[in-house]
Design an enzyme around this catalytic site. Structure first.
Site, mmCIF file in Angstrom:
data_model
loop_
_atom_site.group_PDB
_atom_site.id
_atom_site.type_symbol
_atom_site.label_atom_id
_atom_site.label_comp_id
_atom_site.label_asym_id
_atom_site.label_seq_id
_atom_site.Cartn_x
_atom_site.Cartn_y
_atom_site.Cartn_z
ATOM 1 N N HIS A 200 -2.712 9.442 4.585
ATOM 2 C CA HIS A 200 -3.599 8.506 4.302
ATOM 3 C C HIS A 200 -5.582 8.799 4.474
ATOM 4 O O HIS A 200 -5.856 8.550 5.988
ATOM 5 C CB HIS A 200 -3.444 7.435 5.340
ATOM 6 C CG HIS A 200 -3.801 5.073 4.601
ATOM 7 N ND1 HIS A 200 -4.525 5.482 4.740
ATOM 8 C CD2 HIS A 200 -2.973 4.651 4.034
ATOM 9 C CE1 HIS A 200 -5.521 3.971 4.254
ATOM 10 N NE2 HIS A 200 -3.819 3.922 4.088
ATOM 11 N N CYS B 95 0.678 -1.141 0.178
ATOM 12 C CA CYS B 95 -0.229 -0.026 0.086
ATOM 13 C C CYS B 95 0.912 1.598 -0.004
ATOM 14 O O CYS B 95 1.937 1.069 -0.561
ATOM 15 C CB CYS B 95 -0.898 -0.120 1.377
ATOM 16 S SG CYS B 95 -0.281 0.015 3.118
#
Length: 638
Positions: free
Chosen positions: A577, A427
């Site tokens: 994020h 990620c």
């Protein structure tokens, strides 16, 4: 300062075994007292079991410090610490001094009966570690080759220890005798003297010289005999309202104050290290409360934060001073813990023992509040707050941040080899893997190779935090696993190598998205909440646009748009994020408005996202904002 941090870390090894030993000894003592002072099988067994460690505390420190202070230690360093301890204590024992001076053993200076103390143990450990670090690779001529390398360490250690013992032979009696004289003078000062005694009692513990001072007040060196007079009750020479004044003040601090300090150290520890320090702090607090054995807690911060230990000594002095003034008297046979308080409650010499509990509540609050404030205000390196380079400097094996292939080789090896990695993905900042056997994953080796943290959510899943350039590490790992040669470096701005810098202590930014600011610990993802990803904040969005929080360069934009990495002009490497586990949405609901390598100014739009779609997909919208390149920094919104 790093020396003392390493020393403090080294002391954790022997200190960790003390709480259980203290409790065993305390219970044994309790059983013996309840049996009228006579031993039975239970008390003798428990006392012997606990005493096996407590009576050899200094020896444990000699071995533990030698292991902890040695670089890439093995059993040789432990042996060196033991050799130093045996050499020094044997040379300074009453029997040896009797032979050297020609006097009878009973006439040898009393100082030499107290040479097996923590100070000598710590110095012996330091001597052993230094000799190991300096001589473990020594090469001797062929004729003496048997003694080359590690075999030379013990020999050199013995020689250095002889010199140290020779120095102590002349210095130790002067210091010990001076303290006894000082203690006899303190007696003349009344409650003020009791306070001074309490202060110096704690201050001398690191040197093992507190026993010299204790002998003046607790025994019959100066006619006080406070401990024995209290234990003898009405049958002894004790005086009600007087006897016990040199012991009472220890109870509130040992039972309540130090546990309050332990709680303060726990709540101020770095989030990701709290689990590590919780065990030693809790067991130390239990030992201090029940038995009055304080070394596990005191040595936990004595060398890491010496100024904090000075505050502790002052508090102990105040406690003894106040106790001497008040109509409260209590004594002990073992130490100032709960067991002795219960046993002494009905002693004829005990006066208003209930006041000790009231004082204890006060001291718990004082220690917690004051320790917590001082630790945070002066950034003291108490357990769990040590500098990362001190914790890992001997094991560092990370490749340069730009050498992704070298990092990948180390990661693959630490993960159990390519055959153990079943699936590999990434990620924004971490590798996500499925492995065949989780037990083959070496967390420490990953940390040495450059991982910021490792988490095992369950089953065969493993996640490794690396940073904004994790994509390049993942690609290099695939090359390693397939046996391909390193790919030629990409010279586009997105993959350009940026010189690594550390973020400042305070990173001042504008909020990247409108909404309610919450603590990072409230994020429902432990990689963020426990600080593994780095320090920062989180925002519960009230808007659908993420903007640049400061001037800088867009370092990475994840293909799914759910995260963006920035390198700010002040050197901070920032990750924003959007939502939790939103990588699984595969870009649905996210629109990136910038590209890697692009320069942005404060307020420039970075990503547009759809909060409703995130919630419909079952993911929290809370948005962490973390600093990746300085675990000691903090974010401040402007």
């Amino acid at each position: 300062m790093k020396f003392f941090q390493r020393l403090g870390r080294s002391l954790m090894l022997p200190v960790a075994v003390l709480p259980v030993a203290a409790i065993l000894s305390g219970i044994g003592y309790w059983i013996r007292s309840a049996n009228g002072g006579d031993d039975n099988v239970g008390s003798a067994f428990l006392t012997a079991a606990g005493g096996a460690l407590l009576d050899n505390l200094a020896l444990l420190f000699a071995v533990g410090v030698s292991i902890g202070m040695a670089r890439k230690s093995d059993g040789t360093s432990a042996l060196a610490g033991l050799v130093s301890w045996l050499t020094v204590t044997t040379m300074l024992s009453p029997a040896t001094m009797s032979a050297l001076t020609g006097t009878a053993v009973e006439d040898v200076d009393a100082a030499f009966t107290n040479v097996e103390n923590v100070f000598v143990g710590i110095v012996s450990g330091l001597i052993g570690a230094w000799c190991y670090n300096r001589f473990k690779d020594t090469k001797l001529p062929d004729a003496l080759s048997f003694f080359s390398g590690k075999r030379s360490v013990a020999i050199v250690t013995a020689g250095v220890s002889l010199v140290f013992a020779l120095v102590l032979m002349f210095v130790w009696p002067l210091v010990y005798g001076g303290l006894v004289t000082f203690g006899e003078w303190i007696v003349t000062l009344g409650p003020v003297g009791a306070g001074l005694y309490g202060f110096f009692n704690r201050l001398l513990i690191p040197l093992g010289l507190h026993h010299a001072l204790n002998s003046v007040f607790w025994f019959d060196v100066a006619g006080i005999n406070d401990l024995n007079n209290f234990l003898q009750g009405s049958e002894g020479d004790g005086v009600y309202g007087v006897t016990g004044q040199y012991m009472t003040g220890f109870f509130p601090v040992m039972m309540f104050g130090l546990p309050g300090a332990a709680l303060a150290m726990y709540v101020t520890a770095k989030t990701r290290r709290r689990k590590v320090v919780a065990g030693i702090l809790l067991s130390g607090a239990v030992s201090s409360f029940f038995v009055g054995v304080t070394e596990p807690l005191e040595f936990a911060f004595m060398f890491l934060a010496p100024w904090l230990y000075l505050v502790h000594a002052v508090f102990m002095g105040i406690s003894l001073f106040v106790s001497a003034l008040l109509p409260v008297r209590m004594g002990f046979g073992f130490s100032g813990g709960f067991i002795d308080l219960v046993l002494g409650w009905v002693n004829p010499m005990a006066q208003n023992p209930w006041l000790i509990l009231v004082m204890g509540v006060f001291w718990f609050a004082v220690y917690f509040v004051v320790f917590r404030w001082i630790i945070r205000r002066f950034d003291l390196k108490t357990p769990g707050r040590e500098d990362e380079d001190v914790l890992d400097e001997d094991a560092a094996d990370a490749a340069p941040r730009s050498d992704y292939h070298a990092t990948a080789e180390r990661f693959v090896a630490a993960l159990g080899g390519g055959d153990n990695i079943v699936e590999l993905d990434n990620c924004a900042t971490r590798l996500r893997m499925e492995v065949a056997d989780v037990s083959q994953v070496d967390d420490k080796a990953l940390a040495r190779a450059g991982a910021a943290g490792t988490i095992k959510p369950g089953g065969t899943s493993v996640q490794v935090v690396y940073g904004l350039n994790v994509q390049f590490v993942k690609d290099a790992m695939e090359d390693v696993m397939q046996g391909r040669a390193p790919a030629a470096p990409d010279t586009t701005p997105a993959a350009a190598v940026v010189t690594a810098t550390q973020a400042p202590a305070v990173v001042r930014i504008a909020a990247p998205v409108a909404g309610r600011v919450v603590r990072l610990s409230e994020v429902p993802d432990e990689m963020f909440s426990d600080g593994t990803m780095g320090p920062g904040i989180a925002i519960e969005p009230a808007d659908d646009m993420v903007a640049a929080p400061a001037d800088g360069i867009v370092e990475s934009v994840f293909p799914t748009g759910h995260a963006v990495g920035l390198r700010l002009d002040d050197g901070a490497e920032l990750l924003i994020h959007i939502g939790i586990d939103t990588v699984s949405m595969k870009g649905d609901g996210f629109t990136t408005l910038v590209q890697a390598g692009q320069r942005v100014k404060t307020g420039d739009p970075l990503v547009r996202f759809d909060r409703a779609r995130i919630r419909d997909a079952g993911h929290p919208t809370i948005t962490p904002v973390v600093v990746l390149n300085n675990p000691a920094s903090r974010i401040e919104l402007i």
